[in-house]
Motif scaffolding. Structure first.
Motif, PDB file in Angstrom:
ATOM      1  N   GLU A  35       0.810  -1.208   0.000  1.00 51.05           N
ATOM      2  CA  GLU A  35       0.000   0.000   0.000  1.00 51.05           C
ATOM      3  C   GLU A  35       0.849   1.265   0.000  1.00 51.05           C
ATOM      4  N   THR A  36       2.091   1.199   0.450  1.00 49.54           N
ATOM      5  CA  THR A  36       2.924   2.393   0.490  1.00 49.54           C
ATOM      6  C   THR A  36       3.741   2.573  -0.785  1.00 49.54           C
ATOM      7  N   GLN A  37       3.859   1.552  -1.601  1.00 49.69           N
ATOM      8  CA  GLN A  37       4.596   1.671  -2.857  1.00 49.69           C
ATOM      9  C   GLN A  37       3.764   2.489  -3.842  1.00 49.69           C
ATOM     10  N   LYS A  38       4.377   3.457  -4.457  1.00 51.28           N
ATOM     11  CA  LYS A  38       3.685   4.326  -5.407  1.00 51.28           C
ATOM     12  C   LYS A  38       4.020   3.917  -6.836  1.00 51.28           C
ATOM     13  N   ILE A  39       2.999   3.976  -7.680  1.00 45.23           N
ATOM     14  CA  ILE A  39       3.118   3.539  -9.074  1.00 45.23           C
ATOM     15  C   ILE A  39       2.867   4.736  -9.979  1.00 45.23           C
ATOM     16  N   THR A  40       3.665   4.848 -11.025  1.00 40.90           N
ATOM     17  CA  THR A  40       3.479   5.877 -12.037  1.00 40.90           C
ATOM     18  C   THR A  40       3.497   5.207 -13.405  1.00 40.90           C
ATOM     19  N   LEU A  41       2.414   5.378 -14.152  1.00 47.30           N
ATOM     20  CA  LEU A  41       2.271   4.797 -15.491  1.00 47.30           C
ATOM     21  C   LEU A  41       1.575   5.798 -16.394  1.00 47.30           C
ATOM     22  N   SER A  42       1.940   5.808 -17.644  1.00 47.03           N
ATOM     23  CA  SER A  42       1.176   6.583 -18.613  1.00 47.03           C
ATOM     24  C   SER A  42       1.329   5.949 -19.983  1.00 47.03           C
ATOM     25  N   GLY A  43       0.276   6.017 -20.742  1.00 46.95           N
ATOM     26  CA  GLY A  43       0.302   5.473 -22.090  1.00 46.95           C
ATOM     27  C   GLY A  43      -1.085   5.422 -22.684  1.00 46.95           C
ATOM     28  N   GLN A  44      -1.140   5.455 -24.005  1.00 50.47           N
ATOM     29  CA  GLN A  44      -2.410   5.366 -24.709  1.00 50.47           C
ATOM     30  C   GLN A  44      -2.469   4.062 -25.468  1.00 50.47           C
ATOM     31  N   ASN A  45      -3.625   3.431 -25.417  1.00 47.55           N
ATOM     32  CA  ASN A  45      -3.870   2.167 -26.113  1.00 47.55           C
ATOM     33  C   ASN A  45      -2.804   1.116 -25.782  1.00 47.55           C
ATOM     34  N   VAL A  46      -2.591   0.908 -24.498  1.00 40.77           N
ATOM     35  CA  VAL A  46      -1.618  -0.068 -24.016  1.00 40.77           C
ATOM     36  C   VAL A  46      -2.376  -1.330 -23.606  1.00 40.77           C
ATOM     37  N   ALA A  47      -1.872  -2.497 -23.994  1.00 43.69           N
ATOM     38  CA  ALA A  47      -2.519  -3.765 -23.644  1.00 43.69           C
ATOM     39  C   ALA A  47      -2.431  -4.001 -22.137  1.00 43.69           C
ATOM     40  N   LEU A  48      -3.485  -4.603 -21.588  1.00 37.07           N
ATOM     41  CA  LEU A  48      -3.495  -4.901 -20.153  1.00 37.07           C
ATOM     42  C   LEU A  48      -2.275  -5.707 -19.731  1.00 37.07           C
ATOM     43  N   LYS A  49      -1.841  -6.620 -20.596  1.00 36.15           N
ATOM     44  CA  LYS A  49      -0.674  -7.439 -20.276  1.00 36.15           C
ATOM     45  C   LYS A  49       0.552  -6.558 -20.020  1.00 36.15           C
ATOM     46  N   GLU A  50       0.729  -5.530 -20.833  1.00 33.83           N
ATOM     47  CA  GLU A  50       1.860  -4.615 -20.666  1.00 33.83           C
ATOM     48  C   GLU A  50       1.708  -3.770 -19.402  1.00 33.83           C
ATOM     49  N   VAL A  51       0.486  -3.356 -19.097  1.00 29.41           N
ATOM     50  CA  VAL A  51       0.232  -2.577 -17.886  1.00 29.41           C
ATOM     51  C   VAL A  51       0.550  -3.421 -16.658  1.00 29.41           C
ATOM     52  N   PHE A  52       0.070  -4.679 -16.650  1.00 25.46           N
ATOM     53  CA  PHE A  52       0.347  -5.568 -15.516  1.00 25.46           C
ATOM     54  C   PHE A  52       1.850  -5.789 -15.353  1.00 25.46           C
ATOM     55  N   ALA A  53       2.550  -5.944 -16.459  1.00 28.29           N
ATOM     56  CA  ALA A  53       4.010  -6.147 -16.395  1.00 28.29           C
ATOM     57  C   ALA A  53       4.702  -4.917 -15.807  1.00 28.29           C
ATOM     58  N   ALA A  54       4.257  -3.730 -16.201  1.00 27.08           N
ATOM     59  CA  ALA A  54       4.856  -2.494 -15.675  1.00 27.08           C
ATOM     60  C   ALA A  54       4.588  -2.359 -14.176  1.00 27.08           C
ATOM     61  N   ILE A  55       3.381  -2.711 -13.746  1.00 28.22           N
ATOM     62  CA  ILE A  55       3.052  -2.657 -12.312  1.00 28.22           C
ATOM     63  C   ILE A  55       3.920  -3.650 -11.547  1.00 28.22           C
ATOM     64  N   GLU A  56       4.074  -4.846 -12.083  1.00 29.94           N
ATOM     65  CA  GLU A  56       4.903  -5.863 -11.426  1.00 29.94           C
ATOM     66  C   GLU A  56       6.359  -5.399 -11.329  1.00 29.94           C
ATOM     67  N   ASP A  57       6.858  -4.742 -12.372  1.00 28.27           N
ATOM     68  CA  ASP A  57       8.238  -4.245 -12.353  1.00 28.27           C
ATOM     69  C   ASP A  57       8.446  -3.158 -11.291  1.00 28.27           C
ATOM     70  N   GLN A  58       7.468  -2.277 -11.151  1.00 25.21           N
ATOM     71  CA  GLN A  58       7.607  -1.172 -10.204  1.00 25.21           C
ATOM     72  C   GLN A  58       7.401  -1.586  -8.751  1.00 25.21           C
ATOM     73  N   THR A  59       6.644  -2.647  -8.531  1.00 24.48           N
ATOM     74  CA  THR A  59       6.285  -2.999  -7.155  1.00 24.48           C
ATOM     75  C   THR A  59       6.902  -4.295  -6.657  1.00 24.48           C
ATOM     76  N   ASN A  60       7.473  -5.106  -7.515  1.00 25.06           N
ATOM     77  CA  ASN A  60       7.947  -6.442  -7.152  1.00 25.06           C
ATOM     78  C   ASN A  60       6.820  -7.322  -6.633  1.00 25.06           C
ATOM     79  N   LEU A  61       5.590  -7.032  -7.037  1.00 21.46           N
ATOM     80  CA  LEU A  61       4.436  -7.871  -6.721  1.00 21.46           C
ATOM     81  C   LEU A  61       4.088  -8.690  -7.946  1.00 21.46           C
ATOM     82  N   SER A  62       3.365  -9.761  -7.736  1.00 14.85           N
ATOM     83  CA  SER A  62       2.891 -10.582  -8.838  1.00 14.85           C
ATOM     84  C   SER A  62       1.384 -10.422  -8.945  1.00 14.85           C
ATOM     85  N   ILE A  63       0.901 -10.091 -10.125  1.00 13.10           N
ATOM     86  CA  ILE A  63      -0.538  -9.928 -10.344  1.00 13.10           C
ATOM     87  C   ILE A  63      -1.081 -11.244 -10.880  1.00 13.10           C
TER      88      ILE A  63
END
Length: 94
Positions: A35-63
């Motif tokens: 809950e304390t890890q902050k995520i920053t993402l931006s992009g247009q027409n990005v596939a959910l798979k890529e968004v999930f990968a970016a979140i996993e990279d920034q947080t070291n969590l597995s979705i």
């Protein structure tokens, strides 16, 4: 013999309580960290798979998700700045 069984049950009960306490502390610390890890993402027409990968990279969590319920090729536009994982997932999956 009855005294031995009673002592053995008390030891098992005590061990169970200690293990449960450590498990509770571990899980609550993991939740607090996510809950304390902050995520920053931006992009247009990005596939959910890529968004999930970016979140996993920034947080070291597995979705984890059920592939039959989510279209990973679905395109989304995201503009997320310093949000926690809960807010991020709510915005991405709207």
């Amino acid at each position: 013999m009855n005294l031995y069984n009673s002592y053995y049950k008390n030891c098992l009960n005590y061990r169970f309580k200690i293990i449960a306490l450590f498990l509770l502390l571990f899980l609550s610390s993991q939740h607090a960290m996510s809950e304390t890890q902050k995520i920053t993402l931006s992009g247009q027409n990005v596939a959910l798979k890529e968004v999930f990968a970016a979140i996993e990279d920034q947080t070291n969590l597995s979705i984890d998700y059920e592939e039959s319920m989510i279209d990973l090729g679905f395109k989304v536009t995201v503009n997320i700045v310093d949000q926690n994982i809960g807010e991020t997932m709510n915005n991405v999956l709207r």
